[in-house]
Design a protein around this motif. Structure first.
Motif, short mmCIF file in Angstrom:
data_model
loop_
_atom_site.label_atom_id
_atom_site.label_comp_id
_atom_site.label_asym_id
_atom_site.label_seq_id
_atom_site.Cartn_x
_atom_site.Cartn_y
_atom_site.Cartn_z
N LEU A 130 0.85 -1.18 0.00
CA LEU A 130 0.00 0.00 0.00
C LEU A 130 0.89 1.24 0.00
N SER A 161 -9.45 5.58 5.48
CA SER A 161 -9.10 4.15 5.42
C SER A 161 -10.27 3.38 4.80
N SER A 162 -10.05 2.10 4.58
CA SER A 162 -11.11 1.24 4.04
C SER A 162 -11.98 0.65 5.13
N HIS A 168 -5.32 -0.86 5.78
CA HIS A 168 -5.10 0.57 5.54
C HIS A 168 -5.15 1.33 6.87
N THR A 171 -2.12 0.07 9.27
CA THR A 171 -0.81 0.58 8.83
C THR A 171 -0.59 1.99 9.36
N THR A 191 -11.96 1.31 -0.59
CA THR A 191 -11.23 2.33 -1.34
C THR A 191 -12.13 3.04 -2.36
N LEU A 206 -3.99 9.01 3.03
CA LEU A 206 -4.45 7.64 3.25
C LEU A 206 -3.43 6.65 2.69
N PHE A 207 -3.65 5.40 3.02
CA PHE A 207 -2.90 4.30 2.41
C PHE A 207 -3.83 3.59 1.44
N SER A 208 -3.32 3.27 0.25
CA SER A 208 -4.13 2.54 -0.72
C SER A 208 -3.21 1.80 -1.68
#
Length: 326
Positions: A130, A161-162, A168, A171, A191, A206-208
């Motif tokens: 990610l 986040s998801s 996500h 992390t 997402t 964000l993380f993706s």
């Protein structure tokens, strides 16, 4: 003196006896019928994508069809039961990400399955890092600048986040805990909601996965600052890994193949060896790379170590996040 007929009968019997083991071996050669990959999610997700790409090549190599059977529901219980009730003969496997063994047991009570009791690792097929992405309005172009910004303005940044308990989410919580950051969590349902929120500026970071972001990166609507894998990805070699600042940081989702406890070791070793060869095929590397996935193809022992390591890291992140078992 024995009659010619009796002699021929004896010779034929001896000849047949000598051929029977070879005939039986040929009849029982593994595999001699289709193999099933059970996936605990609906079609289209990360484990399903990995399962289908490997299944096609595995079927070609083995000379038998490898069928993907999607069994979503009940946090992996439906798929786990499908594996548990199938014969332990090496013809049914589970293809899943690590959340079934690391996240679910920590946030759900009475799952109905236990990794150490019910499953045997076969092969770590792939990982999908990610990426830490920020909106262009965020005045940070590097990971170091982002960390400095978050420390200078605690609690003013929001991250999407998801959903609570997603990789996500965890992390970012792990990163926050390691660096002493205060960033407010805004959970979304996948997402499909969180990335548009980033593009629209409702959240700053964000993380993706890369495929969800790459088009926006090219359009200048998103900046990539880091990856959550243990090292830089060949897909984006100029994007640093968070592990370069936080030693041992590794939250990239992994996908692997598992068998039910009691499955013959010979079948596990055969599938593992074939998975390793498939992971090195140039066309497989290219296809997975387009989906933001890195093929691995490990031994059963190495996959077992990867699961235990992921479980340990995510358990700490879950404890830090304050998630309580349901």
């Amino acid at each position: 003196m024995k009659s010619p007929r009796r002699f021929l009968l004896l010779a034929g019997t001896l000849l047949l006896a000598g051929l029977l083991p070879q005939f039986a071996s040929a009849q029982g050669a593994y595999p001699n019928r289709p193999i099933k990959f059970v996936v605990p999610y609906a079609a289209g997700g990360l484990p399903d994508t990995v399962a289908r790409i490997f299944a096609q090549r595995l079927g070609d190599k083995l000379g038998q069809a490898v069928v993907v059977d999607n069994r979503p529901g009940a946090n992996g219980v439906v798929a786990a039961q499908a594996l548990a009730t199938a014969p332990k003969d090496g013809y049914t496997f589970l293809v899943t990400d690590g959340s079934m063994f690391s996240i679910n047991p920590a946030i759900y009570k009475n799952l109905g399955y236990d990794y150490k009791r019910d499953f045997m690792p076969v092969s770590l097929a792939a990982r999908a890092p990610l990426y830490l992405a920020v909106h262009p309005k965020v005045p940070a172009n590097t990971l170091q600048e982002f960390i400095a910004l978050a420390k200078a303005k605690p609690g003013t940044l929001n991250y999407g986040s998801s959903g609570i308990g997603s990789t996500h989410h965890l992390t970012m919580e792990a990163m926050k805990a390691a660096l002493g950051l205060q960033i407010t969590h805004v959970p979304f349902k996948g997402t499909g909601q969180s990335v548009p929120a980033l593009i629209g500026g409702q959240v700053e970071v964000l993380f993706s996965a890369l495929p969800s972001l790459v088009g926006f990166v090219k359009g200048g609507q998103v900046k990539l600052l880091a990856t959550n894998s243990a090292r830089r990805s060949a897909q984006e070699p100029n994007v640093p890994a968070i592990a370069e600042i936080i030693p041992g940081f590794d939250f990239a989702p992994i996908v692997g193949v598992l068998a039910a406890t009691g499955t013959p070791t010979s079948a596990i070793d055969r599938i593992s060896a074939e998975m390793a060869q498939i992971a090195r095929m140039p066309e497989v590397i290219a296809t997975l790379s387009n989906a933001g996935i890195e093929p691995i193809g490990s031994s059963p022992a190495d996959y077992g170590k990867a699961i235990l390591g992921e479980n340990e890291r995510l358990a700490k992140a879950i404890a830090t996040s304050g998630i309580k078992p349901e």
